[in-house]
Design a protein around this motif. Structure first.
Motif, PDB file in Angstrom:
ATOM      1  N   SER A   6      38.644  32.702  33.590  1.00 49.57           N
ATOM      2  CA  SER A   6      40.026  32.218  33.656  1.00 49.57           C
ATOM      3  C   SER A   6      40.562  32.290  35.083  1.00 49.57           C
ATOM      4  O   SER A   6      41.226  31.358  35.557  1.00 49.57           O
ATOM      5  CB  SER A   6      40.934  33.039  32.741  1.00 49.57           C
ATOM      6  OG  SER A   6      40.546  32.892  31.405  1.00 49.57           O
ATOM      7  N   ALA A  10      41.679  29.121  37.429  1.00 55.36           N
ATOM      8  CA  ALA A  10      43.043  29.064  37.977  1.00 55.36           C
ATOM      9  C   ALA A  10      43.021  28.919  39.496  1.00 55.36           C
ATOM     10  O   ALA A  10      43.802  28.143  40.062  1.00 55.36           O
ATOM     11  CB  ALA A  10      43.826  30.306  37.561  1.00 55.36           C
ATOM     12  N   ASP A  15      46.413  27.183  40.578  1.00 56.08           N
ATOM     13  CA  ASP A  15      47.467  27.378  39.583  1.00 56.08           C
ATOM     14  C   ASP A  15      48.001  28.796  39.767  1.00 56.08           C
ATOM     15  O   ASP A  15      47.531  29.748  39.137  1.00 56.08           O
ATOM     16  CB  ASP A  15      46.886  27.163  38.184  1.00 56.08           C
ATOM     17  CG  ASP A  15      47.903  27.357  37.079  1.00 56.08           C
ATOM     18  OD1 ASP A  15      49.029  27.839  37.355  1.00 56.08           O
ATOM     19  OD2 ASP A  15      47.563  27.045  35.925  1.00 56.08           O
ATOM     20  N   SER A  18      49.219  30.886  36.680  1.00 54.39           N
ATOM     21  CA  SER A  18      48.128  31.415  35.849  1.00 54.39           C
ATOM     22  C   SER A  18      47.427  32.583  36.543  1.00 54.39           C
ATOM     23  O   SER A  18      47.044  33.560  35.893  1.00 54.39           O
ATOM     24  CB  SER A  18      47.120  30.315  35.528  1.00 54.39           C
ATOM     25  OG  SER A  18      47.702  29.366  34.669  1.00 54.39           O
ATOM     26  N   ILE A  19      47.263  32.484  37.862  1.00 61.00           N
ATOM     27  CA  ILE A  19      46.672  33.588  38.620  1.00 61.00           C
ATOM     28  C   ILE A  19      47.547  34.824  38.468  1.00 61.00           C
ATOM     29  O   ILE A  19      47.062  35.920  38.181  1.00 61.00           O
ATOM     30  CB  ILE A  19      46.504  33.213  40.107  1.00 61.00           C
ATOM     31  CG1 ILE A  19      45.467  32.101  40.267  1.00 61.00           C
ATOM     32  CG2 ILE A  19      46.128  34.436  40.939  1.00 61.00           C
ATOM     33  CD1 ILE A  19      45.424  31.477  41.645  1.00 61.00           C
TER      34      ILE A  19
END
Length: 131
Positions: A6, A10, A15, A18-19
């Motif tokens: 994930s 990200a 992103d 999201s990070i």
């Protein structure tokens, strides 16, 4: 999807929200530029946003996994200098990043990165644990 997967996805999209969600509240970030770490989700999120502005042609090339740790190997350019580095991530039981160490080589690429980041970090008012 694992937390490391994930995080990689990200970062590859830059992103930043999201990070941020993948960082533990008290994440410790060990920079290749400073001796003392940066601490906390907000500080590290802001720092990573500055890194996104500084790196050119960023891409992950490899990854390694070990018990409790994940290394993402990357390449990028800074001021026309090619660099290679490692994002070493350690996770808690909830899958959040608690410890984040970045190593960069060679010195000829690290110097312009350090100069660019130093100016941006100062302008943003970010501080390590000892400033």
């Amino acid at each position: 999807m694992s937390s490391a997967t994930s995080f990689r996805a990200a970062v590859e999209r830059w992103d930043l929200e999201s990070i941020r969600e993948l960082l533990a509240p008290e994440v410790v970030f060990h920079s290749p530029v400073t001796f003392h770490p940066f601490v906390g989700r907000d500080t590290v999120s802001q720092l990573l946003a500055l890194v996104a502005q500084t790196f050119e042609d960023f891409r992950y090339t490899d990854e390694l996994a070990a018990d409790g740790a994940h290394a993402l190997i990357f390449r990028a350019s800074v001021a026309g200098k090619e660099i290679e580095g490692i994002d070493l991530l350690r996770f808690d039981e909830q899958g959040l990043i608690t410890d984040f160490t970045v190593m960069v080589r060679p010195l000829s690429g690290l110097v312009p990165f350090a100069q660019a980041m130093g100016e941006k970090v100062a302008q943003a008012g970010l501080h390590t644990t000892r400033s």
